[in-house]
Enzyme design. Structure first.
Site, PDB file in Angstrom:
ATOM      1  N   ARG A 173      60.160  57.298  77.229  1.00 26.64           N
ATOM      2  CA  ARG A 173      58.669  55.667  76.375  1.00 26.64           C
ATOM      3  C   ARG A 173      57.397  56.691  77.099  1.00 26.64           C
ATOM      4  O   ARG A 173      56.658  55.321  77.804  1.00 26.64           O
ATOM      5  CB  ARG A 173      58.947  54.675  77.280  1.00 26.64           C
ATOM      6  CG  ARG A 173      60.407  53.930  77.128  1.00 26.64           C
ATOM      7  CD  ARG A 173      60.133  54.080  75.520  1.00 26.64           C
ATOM      8  NE  ARG A 173      61.861  54.280  75.114  1.00 26.64           N
ATOM      9  CZ  ARG A 173      63.122  54.671  74.376  1.00 26.64           C
ATOM     10  NH1 ARG A 173      62.435  55.749  74.672  1.00 26.64           N
ATOM     11  NH2 ARG A 173      64.012  54.550  73.784  1.00 26.64           N
ATOM     12  N   SER A 223      63.551  45.492  73.243  1.00 27.58           N
ATOM     13  CA  SER A 223      63.512  45.689  73.725  1.00 27.58           C
ATOM     14  C   SER A 223      62.168  45.713  75.038  1.00 27.58           C
ATOM     15  O   SER A 223      61.436  46.100  75.156  1.00 27.58           O
ATOM     16  CB  SER A 223      63.831  47.530  74.190  1.00 27.58           C
ATOM     17  OG  SER A 223      65.007  47.248  75.063  1.00 27.58           O
ATOM     18  N   GLU A 293      59.505  47.894  79.307  1.00 31.11           N
ATOM     19  CA  GLU A 293      58.669  48.603  78.177  1.00 31.11           C
ATOM     20  C   GLU A 293      57.408  48.792  77.359  1.00 31.11           C
ATOM     21  O   GLU A 293      57.240  49.434  77.220  1.00 31.11           O
ATOM     22  CB  GLU A 293      60.164  49.086  77.651  1.00 31.11           C
ATOM     23  CG  GLU A 293      60.025  50.181  76.125  1.00 31.11           C
ATOM     24  CD  GLU A 293      61.518  50.197  75.476  1.00 31.11           C
ATOM     25  OE1 GLU A 293      61.555  50.009  74.553  1.00 31.11           O
ATOM     26  OE2 GLU A 293      62.245  51.004  76.156  1.00 31.11           O
TER      27      GLU A 293
END
Length: 304
Positions: A173, A223, A293
């Site tokens: 990420r 998410s 995230e």
């Protein structure tokens, strides 16, 4: 707000809104106002806006499809650009080149239409190409770093650079674009020749899995947490008994514990409070820190 009025006169052909609520654009339907919100339609307009921001010492924020994003209720100062109008997609042999504002889902459709395989994992990711490169988006065992060979970026001092795969320095990420505060302008995807029907079948399969497991019927920021080493965030949250936990209108999804959904006119502050509670509870129970995230930007609301 003298600069705010001036920009409308300086660039009358660029779509610019003043004091615009970002809740109109985020997938959570939350977020305070942007002082100046611009929708450039070309790289040239991006450069013009960046020049203006630099000359007037305005902070600049860049947003793609706002799908994995929380904008705080105080909004964003300075100039904010949403790049979804810069969205051209072209293909040649095994390459697909997509501008930053193109929806990643549309890129997967273009790949399938050209019998190119390798992007099926992204068939349901709701972000833009720019956002996907920025955070090395991934799903179902695939990541952007596996298919992107390079990207064109705009530097803070308004120079266009071509970064190869190594220079993008992808991680979990993460990409170098984050570190250098660059703006993704386009990305090149290198794929493999496949069979269109099989590619479509795999895309349909993954989208069916997504629909079965994720709360796609409610506003969310996707998410919320990164996968902690040796664990799954959703399972930790579920095991902590947090599904259904709610503050204001933001709730830990009953369908997938890794999602926080807007069930009743939630604010960004509601989201952030739920995130903080989930992090504390999971740490207290399992000594695992859940790192977000989702990208969180903007200012806290002013206190009365």
């Amino acid at each position: 707000m003298m600069q705010s009025k001036t920009i409308l006169n300086v660039y009358p052909d660029i779509d610019i809104l003043m004091n615009e609520p970002l809740s109109k654009y985020t997938h959570t339907l939350t977020g305070g106002p942007a002082d100046i919100l611009a929708f450039p339609r070309s790289i040239k307009e991006c450069q013009q806006l960046l020049d203006y921001a630099n000359e007037n010492h305005l902070p600049i924020t860049v947003i793609g499809n706002a799908s994995n994003l929380i904008v705080k209720d105080g909004g964003i100062r300075g100039l904010t650009m949403i790049l979804t109008k810069i969205k051209k997609i072209t293909s040649h042999e095994n390459l697909v080149v997509a501008e930053s504002g193109a929806a990643l889902i549309d890129v997967t459709k273009a790949a399938q239409a050209n019998s190119l395989t390798g992007l099926e994992f992204a068939a349901g990711i709701p972000g833009s190409v720019g956002g996907a490169v920025y955070m090395n988006a991934g799903a179902y065992g695939g990541d952007i770093e596996n298919v992107v060979t390079g990207a064109e970026v705009l530097t803070p001092d308004n120079h266009i650079l071509h970064l190869n795969h190594k220079q993008l320095d992808f991680g979990y990420r993460h990409s170098s674009v984050q570190d250098h505060h660059q703006i993704v302008l386009s990305a090149t995807f290198a794929l493999t020749t496949g069979i269109a029907e099989k590619i479509q079948k795999q895309m349909d399969h993954l989208n069916a899995l997504r629909a079965a497991k994720q709360p796609l019927d409610l506003p969310s920021c996707g998410s919320v947490f990164k996968r902690p080493a040796g664990h799954f965030a959703g399972k930790l949250i579920h095991d902590a008994g947090l599904q259904g936990f709610q503050i204001g209108g933001a709730q830990v999804s009953m369908k997938h514990a890794g999602f926080i959904v807007n069930v009743d006119h939630a604010t960004a502050t509601d989201y952030l409070n739920v995130i903080a509670h989930v992090q504390k509870t999971v740490y207290d129970q399992f000594q695992v820190h859940l790192e977000t995230e989702v990208r969180i930007i903007g200012e806290d609301p002013k206190q009365d």
